[in-house]
Enzyme design. Structure first.
Site, short mmCIF file in Angstrom:
data_model
loop_
_atom_site.label_atom_id
_atom_site.label_comp_id
_atom_site.label_asym_id
_atom_site.label_seq_id
_atom_site.Cartn_x
_atom_site.Cartn_y
_atom_site.Cartn_z
N ASP A 279 2.02 -6.89 2.57
CA ASP A 279 0.83 -6.11 2.97
C ASP A 279 1.26 -4.87 3.74
O ASP A 279 0.67 -4.50 4.76
CB ASP A 279 -0.15 -6.95 3.79
CG ASP A 279 -1.51 -6.27 3.96
OD1 ASP A 279 -1.76 -5.25 3.28
OD2 ASP A 279 -2.32 -6.75 4.77
N HIS B 29 0.86 -1.19 0.00
CA HIS B 29 0.00 0.00 0.00
C HIS B 29 0.90 1.24 0.00
O HIS B 29 1.62 1.49 0.97
CB HIS B 29 -0.91 0.01 1.23
CG HIS B 29 -1.88 -1.14 1.26
ND1 HIS B 29 -3.12 -1.08 0.66
CD2 HIS B 29 -1.77 -2.38 1.79
CE1 HIS B 29 -3.74 -2.23 0.83
NE2 HIS B 29 -2.95 -3.04 1.51
N LEU B 30 0.86 1.98 -1.10
CA LEU B 30 1.68 3.20 -1.21
C LEU B 30 0.89 4.46 -0.90
O LEU B 30 1.47 5.55 -0.80
CB LEU B 30 2.30 3.29 -2.61
CG LEU B 30 3.30 2.18 -2.97
CD1 LEU B 30 3.85 2.39 -4.37
CD2 LEU B 30 4.43 2.11 -1.95
N HIS C 93 0.37 3.84 8.33
CA HIS C 93 -0.63 4.73 8.92
C HIS C 93 0.08 5.84 9.70
O HIS C 93 1.11 5.59 10.32
CB HIS C 93 -1.55 3.98 9.88
CG HIS C 93 -2.45 2.98 9.21
ND1 HIS C 93 -3.49 3.36 8.38
CD2 HIS C 93 -2.47 1.62 9.24
CE1 HIS C 93 -4.10 2.27 7.93
NE2 HIS C 93 -3.50 1.21 8.43
N ASN D 151 -5.49 -6.60 9.58
CA ASN D 151 -6.53 -7.31 8.85
C ASN D 151 -5.88 -8.16 7.76
O ASN D 151 -5.23 -7.60 6.86
CB ASN D 151 -7.49 -6.30 8.22
CG ASN D 151 -8.63 -6.94 7.46
OD1 ASN D 151 -8.63 -8.13 7.20
ND2 ASN D 151 -9.60 -6.14 7.06
N ASP E 158 -8.63 -5.17 -2.30
CA ASP E 158 -8.03 -5.41 -0.98
C ASP E 158 -8.37 -4.31 0.01
O ASP E 158 -8.31 -3.13 -0.30
CB ASP E 158 -6.51 -5.53 -1.09
CG ASP E 158 -5.88 -5.83 0.26
OD1 ASP E 158 -6.18 -6.89 0.82
OD2 ASP E 158 -5.13 -4.97 0.76
N ASN F 220 -6.59 0.71 -3.08
CA ASN F 220 -7.44 1.46 -2.14
C ASN F 220 -6.84 2.83 -1.80
O ASN F 220 -6.53 3.14 -0.65
CB ASN F 220 -7.75 0.65 -0.88
CG ASN F 220 -6.50 0.22 -0.12
OD1 ASN F 220 -5.40 0.21 -0.67
ND2 ASN F 220 -6.68 -0.15 1.13
N HIS G 243 -9.30 -10.46 -1.17
CA HIS G 243 -9.23 -10.22 0.27
C HIS G 243 -10.35 -11.04 0.89
O HIS G 243 -11.51 -10.64 0.86
CB HIS G 243 -9.41 -8.73 0.55
CG HIS G 243 -9.50 -8.35 1.99
ND1 HIS G 243 -8.53 -7.62 2.64
CD2 HIS G 243 -10.46 -8.61 2.93
CE1 HIS G 243 -8.90 -7.43 3.90
NE2 HIS G 243 -10.06 -8.02 4.10
#
Length: 428
Positions: free
Chosen positions: A303, A58-59, A307, A276, A150, A90, A177
């Site tokens: 994954d 996730h970038l 954050h 998750n 995802d 996402n 997912h």
């Protein structure tokens, strides 16, 4: 570009060899190679691997640049030994159109620390109701081959079937997912003894396993490829093992944190352990390790889920789910798989480079360390041991579950098509 001679490296953990890089490719592999004016890198006692490929990153860009950007995320990737990452859809806006995936792709090209291959959303806005522009994303400059919602499950069986049928036309894959939403409403952690004792909403294993069972049957029915994201339970392993025995085109990944950590850590109520799918039991961890070793689980994928501080420094129920992982993945795999004797370094190269590149159709990556191949390489000091200090991360976020924990191994050098992105543990 200058020539680089990597002297005395243990290629895929084997006997020491010299590897000569000339421009973007590997020019020679052997012993006692003549440096011939090349820059020499002393690799004695270190393991040389093909550049790692992460099928699940996730970038956050566009939209959540406070968590990560393509630049900071690819810098983190280079520090972890990666030369290619697949960026999940996402984002804000969601990567469900050719325009958004091309934006992410071009940002990766611009920054140059590793190749960035965008993953396209399966459904518009990740809402699960209408297929996104799968064909347009595939035909765009980004050449998308992997599609995933995802963060959310494609829980509608008809939508999932249509997606599998659509991507079959161009050899794509749907990465699921696996989380049945009705079974996980209000869930905070793995459903079991610990959740009962803590009074936290339980996330049952069957919520993952039921979706996997459905999707392997759908993939078999339409003759398409399905990939299972972040598989986390012993039961899921058995379903994938059965599907593969039937010749169904299913592949699966596990994260480093699911190979090492268990739900016992949630007793601390530290939201850094909230993820998750959730951390599972020791029994699940053992099953996952065995499945990686025997090939039931095809790959290890990070994954990587960055954050900002405020999304994790709060009470458990309000905290975001996810952990950063690009800069620690190889160390965790060394501790859980190599140092335990379950996997050798050639096996690591397969699970973290060859296989993910093959699943995602990452051209030029996951290639042998051989003459004429692209010089996408990573050099690892496997004897190193040190404590994880997130203050030194290249990632914009610091939400690692390993802070202060001693882990083995350290990536010292990474080369992307012959260009050094990491030298002596420092970004170039």
């Amino acid at each position: 570009m200058s020539k680089i001679l990597i002297r005395g490296a243990e290629v895929l953990g084997g006997a020491p060899q010299d590897v000569l890089i000339d421009g973007e490719t590997i020019a020679a592999v052997g012993t006692g190679l003549d440096a011939g004016g090349a820059e020499v890198v002393d690799a004695a006692g270190k393991v040389l691997l093909p550049g790692l490929v992460d099928l699940h990153t996730h970038l956050r860009e566009p939209g959540r640049e406070d968590s990560e950007t393509v630049l900071t995320g690819t810098r983190a990737a280079a520090c972890g030994g990666y030369t290619a990452v697949f960026a999940m859809a996402n984002t804000f806006p969601v990567a469900d159109t050719a325009g958004v995936v091309e934006q992410v792709y071009r940002l990766g090209q611009e920054h140059g620390y590793c190749d960035v291959q965008p993953i396209g959303a399966v459904t518009v806005g990740l809402a699960g109701r209408q297929l996104a522009e799968l064909g347009a994303m595939h035909e765009s400059a980004a050449g998308v081959t992997v599609f995933s919602d995802d963060g959310k499950c494609v829980d509608d069986a008809v939508i999932m079937r249509r997606a599998l049928e659509y991507v079959k036309a161009f050899g794509g894959v749907v990465a699921q997912h696996a989380q049945e939403p009705r079974l996980t409403e209000g869930a905070q952690m793995n459903e079991g003894v610990v959740s009962a004792e803590l009074g936290l909403g339980g996330w049952p294993a069957v919520a993952e396993e039921s979706v996997i069972a459905r999707d392997v049957l759908l993939a078999d029915h339409v003759g398409s490829r399905v990939h299972i994201c972040h598989l986390s339970t012993a039961g899921s392993v058995e379903i994938v093992r059965w599907a593969k025995s039937r010749g169904i085109a299913v592949t699966a990944e596990v994260t480093p944190h699911h190979l090492l950590l268990t739900d016992e850590l949630v007793r601390s109520y530290n939201p850094v352990y909230k993820v998750n799918p959730p951390l599972r039991t020791e029994r699940d961890v053992r099953a996952l390790r065995e499945a990686v070793a025997d090939g039931t689980i095809d790959i290890v994928a990070t994954d990587h889920a960055p954050h900002p501080h405020e999304d994790k420094d709060c009470e458990w129920a309000a905290a975001a789910m996810g952990m950063v992982g690009l800069e620690t993945a190889l160390s965790v795999v060394q501790e859980t798989m190599v140092d335990t004797g379950l996997l050798d370094w050639a096996g690591v190269a397969d699970r973290m480079s060859f296989a993910p590149a093959r699943i995602g159709r990452a051209t030029g990556h996951g290639r042998p360390v051989s003459v004429g191949e692209p010089a996408n390489l990573t050099l690892v000091d496997t004897a190193y041991r040190g404590r994880v200090d997130p203050a030194g991360f290249a990632s914009r976020s610091r939400n690692t579950p390993y802070e202060g924990r001693e882990l083995p191994g350290r990536v010292t050098h990474t080369w992307l098509r012959g260009k050094a992105t990491l030298v002596d543990g420092k970004l170039t």
